[in-house]
Design an enzyme around this catalytic site. Structure first.
Site, PDB file in Angstrom:
ATOM      1  N   GLU A 114       0.835  -1.189   0.000  1.00  0.00           N
ATOM      2  CA  GLU A 114       0.000   0.000   0.000  1.00  0.00           C
ATOM      3  C   GLU A 114       0.875   1.247   0.000  1.00  0.00           C
ATOM      4  O   GLU A 114       1.938   1.267   0.615  1.00  0.00           O
ATOM      5  CB  GLU A 114      -0.907  -0.007   1.235  1.00  0.00           C
ATOM      6  CG  GLU A 114      -1.924  -1.139   1.161  1.00  0.00           C
ATOM      7  CD  GLU A 114      -2.755  -1.307   2.429  1.00  0.00           C
ATOM      8  OE1 GLU A 114      -3.883  -1.789   2.303  1.00  0.00           O
ATOM      9  OE2 GLU A 114      -2.285  -0.965   3.526  1.00  0.00           O
ATOM     10  N   CYS A 127       3.408   8.599   0.565  1.00  0.00           N
ATOM     11  CA  CYS A 127       4.024   7.713   1.548  1.00  0.00           C
ATOM     12  C   CYS A 127       4.221   6.346   0.894  1.00  0.00           C
ATOM     13  O   CYS A 127       3.256   5.708   0.472  1.00  0.00           O
ATOM     14  CB  CYS A 127       3.104   7.631   2.766  1.00  0.00           C
ATOM     15  SG  CYS A 127       3.708   6.508   4.023  1.00  0.00           S
ATOM     16  N   CYS A 134       6.644  -6.512   7.175  1.00  0.00           N
ATOM     17  CA  CYS A 134       7.807  -5.937   7.867  1.00  0.00           C
ATOM     18  C   CYS A 134       8.303  -6.931   8.902  1.00  0.00           C
ATOM     19  O   CYS A 134       7.503  -7.636   9.523  1.00  0.00           O
ATOM     20  CB  CYS A 134       7.422  -4.624   8.555  1.00  0.00           C
ATOM     21  SG  CYS A 134       8.827  -3.787   9.335  1.00  0.00           S
ATOM     22  N   CYS A 138       7.539  -4.249  15.672  1.00  0.00           N
ATOM     23  CA  CYS A 138       7.113  -3.232  16.643  1.00  0.00           C
ATOM     24  C   CYS A 138       5.719  -3.595  17.179  1.00  0.00           C
ATOM     25  O   CYS A 138       4.809  -3.902  16.408  1.00  0.00           O
ATOM     26  CB  CYS A 138       7.103  -1.845  16.002  1.00  0.00           C
ATOM     27  SG  CYS A 138       8.738  -1.333  15.436  1.00  0.00           S
ATOM     28  N   CYS A 141       2.369  -1.724  15.809  1.00  0.00           N
ATOM     29  CA  CYS A 141       2.215  -1.468  14.368  1.00  0.00           C
ATOM     30  C   CYS A 141       1.495  -2.618  13.675  1.00  0.00           C
ATOM     31  O   CYS A 141       1.846  -3.788  13.864  1.00  0.00           O
ATOM     32  CB  CYS A 141       3.596  -1.265  13.751  1.00  0.00           C
ATOM     33  SG  CYS A 141       3.534  -1.016  11.960  1.00  0.00           S
ATOM     34  N   GLY A 183       6.991  -1.644   5.870  1.00  0.00           N
ATOM     35  CA  GLY A 183       8.367  -2.114   5.784  1.00  0.00           C
ATOM     36  C   GLY A 183       9.380  -1.185   6.419  1.00  0.00           C
ATOM     37  O   GLY A 183       9.097  -0.047   6.774  1.00  0.00           O
ATOM     38  N   GLU A 184      10.578  -1.737   6.572  1.00  0.00           N
ATOM     39  CA  GLU A 184      11.708  -0.982   7.114  1.00  0.00           C
ATOM     40  C   GLU A 184      12.635  -0.677   5.937  1.00  0.00           C
ATOM     41  O   GLU A 184      13.339  -1.566   5.440  1.00  0.00           O
ATOM     42  CB  GLU A 184      12.409  -1.827   8.182  1.00  0.00           C
ATOM     43  CG  GLU A 184      13.772  -1.327   8.619  1.00  0.00           C
ATOM     44  CD  GLU A 184      13.798   0.145   9.022  1.00  0.00           C
ATOM     45  OE1 GLU A 184      12.890   0.601   9.740  1.00  0.00           O
ATOM     46  OE2 GLU A 184      14.735   0.859   8.590  1.00  0.00           O
ATOM     47  N   SER A 215      12.303   6.955   6.915  1.00  0.00           N
ATOM     48  CA  SER A 215      12.050   6.711   8.336  1.00  0.00           C
ATOM     49  C   SER A 215      12.520   5.313   8.700  1.00  0.00           C
ATOM     50  O   SER A 215      12.245   4.349   7.993  1.00  0.00           O
ATOM     51  CB  SER A 215      10.542   6.855   8.599  1.00  0.00           C
ATOM     52  OG  SER A 215      10.241   6.542   9.942  1.00  0.00           O
ATOM     53  N   SER A 237      12.465   6.450  14.361  1.00  0.00           N
ATOM     54  CA  SER A 237      11.340   6.154  15.257  1.00  0.00           C
ATOM     55  C   SER A 237      11.879   5.827  16.636  1.00  0.00           C
ATOM     56  O   SER A 237      12.576   4.838  16.814  1.00  0.00           O
ATOM     57  CB  SER A 237      10.534   4.974  14.712  1.00  0.00           C
ATOM     58  OG  SER A 237      10.022   5.304  13.444  1.00  0.00           O
ATOM     59  N   LEU A 238      11.554   6.655  17.608  1.00  0.00           N
ATOM     60  CA  LEU A 238      12.140   6.495  18.950  1.00  0.00           C
ATOM     61  C   LEU A 238      11.161   5.788  19.885  1.00  0.00           C
ATOM     62  O   LEU A 238      11.407   4.681  20.345  1.00  0.00           O
ATOM     63  CB  LEU A 238      12.512   7.876  19.494  1.00  0.00           C
ATOM     64  CG  LEU A 238      13.698   7.922  20.426  1.00  0.00           C
ATOM     65  CD1 LEU A 238      14.932   7.332  19.782  1.00  0.00           C
ATOM     66  CD2 LEU A 238      13.979   9.370  20.829  1.00  0.00           C
ATOM     67  N   ASN A 313      -2.492   5.212  16.224  1.00  0.00           N
ATOM     68  CA  ASN A 313      -3.675   4.909  15.426  1.00  0.00           C
ATOM     69  C   ASN A 313      -4.083   3.460  15.671  1.00  0.00           C
ATOM     70  O   ASN A 313      -3.279   2.555  15.473  1.00  0.00           O
ATOM     71  CB  ASN A 313      -3.373   5.109  13.931  1.00  0.00           C
ATOM     72  CG  ASN A 313      -3.132   6.572  13.614  1.00  0.00           C
ATOM     73  OD1 ASN A 313      -3.930   7.442  13.978  1.00  0.00           O
ATOM     74  ND2 ASN A 313      -2.017   6.866  12.965  1.00  0.00           N
ATOM     75  N   CYS A 356      -0.674   6.193   9.799  1.00  0.00           N
ATOM     76  CA  CYS A 356       0.564   5.537  10.212  1.00  0.00           C
ATOM     77  C   CYS A 356       0.272   4.263  10.971  1.00  0.00           C
ATOM     78  O   CYS A 356      -0.530   4.250  11.901  1.00  0.00           O
ATOM     79  CB  CYS A 356       1.353   6.427  11.173  1.00  0.00           C
ATOM     80  SG  CYS A 356       1.822   7.969  10.497  1.00  0.00           S
TER      81      CYS A 356
HETATM   82  N1  SAH Z   1       9.821   1.100   9.506  1.00  0.00           N
HETATM   83  C1  SAH Z   1       9.946   2.523   9.500  1.00  0.00           C
HETATM   84  C2  SAH Z   1       8.904   3.247   8.656  1.00  0.00           C
HETATM   85  C3  SAH Z   1       7.453   2.818   8.737  1.00  0.00           C
HETATM   86  S1  SAH Z   1       6.386   3.349   9.994  1.00  0.00           S
HETATM   87  C4  SAH Z   1       9.906   3.065  10.914  1.00  0.00           C
HETATM   88  O1  SAH Z   1       9.525   2.336  11.803  1.00  0.00           O
HETATM   89  O2  SAH Z   1      10.299   4.197  11.110  1.00  0.00           O
HETATM   90  C5  SAH Z   1       6.274   5.084  10.037  1.00  0.00           C
HETATM   91  C6  SAH Z   1       5.990   5.574  11.461  1.00  0.00           C
HETATM   92  O3  SAH Z   1       4.694   5.143  11.924  1.00  0.00           O
HETATM   93  C7  SAH Z   1       7.000   5.050  12.471  1.00  0.00           C
HETATM   94  O4  SAH Z   1       7.435   6.116  13.262  1.00  0.00           O
HETATM   95  C8  SAH Z   1       6.184   4.086  13.316  1.00  0.00           C
HETATM   96  O5  SAH Z   1       6.688   3.965  14.621  1.00  0.00           O
HETATM   97  C9  SAH Z   1       4.818   4.722  13.279  1.00  0.00           C
HETATM   98  N2  SAH Z   1       3.717   3.802  13.613  1.00  0.00           N
HETATM   99  C10 SAH Z   1       3.675   2.468  13.477  1.00  0.00           C
HETATM  100  N3  SAH Z   1       2.482   1.990  13.887  1.00  0.00           N
HETATM  101  C11 SAH Z   1       1.754   3.058  14.295  1.00  0.00           C
HETATM  102  C12 SAH Z   1       0.410   3.224  14.789  1.00  0.00           C
HETATM  103  N4  SAH Z   1      -0.405   2.184  14.924  1.00  0.00           N
HETATM  104  N5  SAH Z   1       0.002   4.467  15.085  1.00  0.00           N
HETATM  105  C13 SAH Z   1       0.815   5.524  14.899  1.00  0.00           C
HETATM  106  N6  SAH Z   1       2.061   5.448  14.413  1.00  0.00           N
HETATM  107  C14 SAH Z   1       2.540   4.222  14.117  1.00  0.00           C
END
Ligand code: SAH
Length: 373
Positions: A114, A127, A134, A138, A141, A183-184, A215, A237-238, A313, A356
């Site tokens: 997507e 985006c 992925c 996390c 996610c 994905g990463e 990201s 992403s912290l 989200n 996101c």
């Molecule tokens: N893999 C990469 C890029 C994809 S996600 C990364 O992790 O940075 C893009 C952003 O969305 C990341 O900061 C991730 O932590 C955040 N994200 C993932 N799941 C989410 C959710 N359910 N709600 C809000 N942000 C989310």
């Protein structure tokens, strides 16, 4: 409207039946600058032909070889013989009330990803996904739930751009690209680099490095490479403020601990006036306390940083909760009071699961499918 599997319009990119880079599963590779360069060199053509052909494919989005009128006839015939315009593939579009469009692309091997078009005048951001699923795991996610199915090829990443450009509203122009879809991106480094080359090239999409953001969860060796090899913008992403908390939310933190991540960020040779964006997903009752805000500010002290807060989200099947707007504002204000730049990411396209962390190839019942390619 019921989806029809294939419309008549072909997407304007190419695939080579002869490439040695066949993806797993035996599908055909799509057309990348690297594949074309090899082909042009093998034929003993002058190297400038590459740029000419790439410009037809990407900047001018040619639909056939016959329209590439500044190429010798023999070369056009050879291209025609060795490459094909991509056969129509399935594209589904879901449009949110807020103008956000989620595009689902199915590739010939059945894999699907997507991408999301996000209008936010004067910007229009695309985006992109870099992998099918992925592997980073996390906890918060939706894409992580799929696991890693496969990497995308460079041209499959670029295919998302070409298809998105066919779904712009009248008068719209693409201004920004973010690798924040499925994905990463840094776990698929070579394909990412191929895509970035075309995004930035004059003969490609002509974007400035400031308008392309990658990201990452924080893959340190590739972060160093990215900053030295490209002028794109880095987002990290912290989402956790202690080793333990971050490792629970983001398993990559066991391999690259928070401390090392921040040390690496401090040592990156950033271009002048550039900052690293630190994304922080706010999870109610987990990492959104004032103590977290204080720790976050302390961790980022001395870094050229800006913080982008992302209220979580939701998606089905997990226990996390989205914080209230007041809690988000309080967190932001605490960071601001500590002298940090901090913004809140507005969620866009939540009604079509396009926000996101919601990209998981789902199609909510009742969502309108607007178009097929
Ligand atoms: N893999 C990469 C890029 C994809 S996600 C990364 O992790 O940075 C893009 C952003 O969305 C990341 O900061 C991730 O932590 C955040 N994200 C993932 N799941 C989410 C959710 N359910 N709600 C809000 N942000 C989310």
């Amino acid at each position: 409207m019921a989806p029809t599997p294939h419309g008549g319009k072909s997407a304007s990119f190419l695939r080579s039946p002869r490439s040695t880079e066949a993806p797993e599963g035996g599908g055909r590779i799509l057309f990348t600058p690297a594949a074309l360069r090899r082909w042009v060199a093998d034929r003993g053509e002058p190297p400038y032909r590459c740029q000419q052909i790439l410009s037809w494919v990407y900047a001018r989005r040619a639909k056939s070889f016959s329209c590439m009128t500044d190429l010798p006839r023999g070369l056009r015939a050879a291209l025609e013989r060795d490459f094909f315009l991509l056969a129509p593939q399935r594209v589904e579009v879901q449009r949110s009330w807020d103008g956000t469009r989620k595009l689902l692309l199915a590739f010939p091997d059945g894999a699907a990803v997507e991408s999301v078009l996000i209008p936010d005048a004067p910007r229009l951001t695309l985006c992109l996904s870099s992998q099918v699923g992925c592997g980073m795991g996390c906890a918060f996610c939706a894409t992580a739930r799929l696991g890693l199915r496969r990497n995308l090829h460079g041209a499959e990443i670029l295919a998302q751009v070409l298809v998105a450009l066919e779904h712009l509203d009248p008068g719209e122009r693409l201004t920004n690209v973010v690798f924040m879809g499925m994905g990463e991106p840094l776990a698929n480094y070579d394909s990412l680099l191929q895509a970035i080359e075309v995004l930035l090239a004059e003969w490609g999409f002509g974007l400035s490095g400031r308008r392309v953001t990658v990201s990452t969860v924080g893959l340190l060796p590739q972060m160093r490479r990215l900053v030295s090899e490209t002028p794109v913008q880095l987002a990290v992403s912290l989402t956790g403020t202690s080793e333990e908390q971050r490792a629970q939310l983001m398993p990559i933190s066991r391999r690259y601990p928070l401390r090392e991540l921040l040390d690496t960020c401090r040592s990156l040779p950033l271009p002048q006036r550039r900052r690293i964006t630190f994304e922080y997903v706010l999870l109610a009752g987990v990492n959104d306390s004032m103590g977290d805000a204080e720790r976050l500010a302390t961790l980022l002290r001395g870094l050229r940083a800006k913080v982008n807060l992302i209220p979580w989200n939701p998606f089905p099947g997990v226990e996390f909760r989205r914080p209230t707007e007041a809690a988000v504002r309080a967190f932001q204000e605490r960071l601001l009071s500590r002298g940090l730049l901090a913004t809140v990411r507005r969620s866009r396209g939540r009604d079509v699961q396009a926000a996101c962390g919601q990209l998981a190839l789902s199609r909510p019942a009742g969502a309108s499918k607007e178009a097929q390619v």
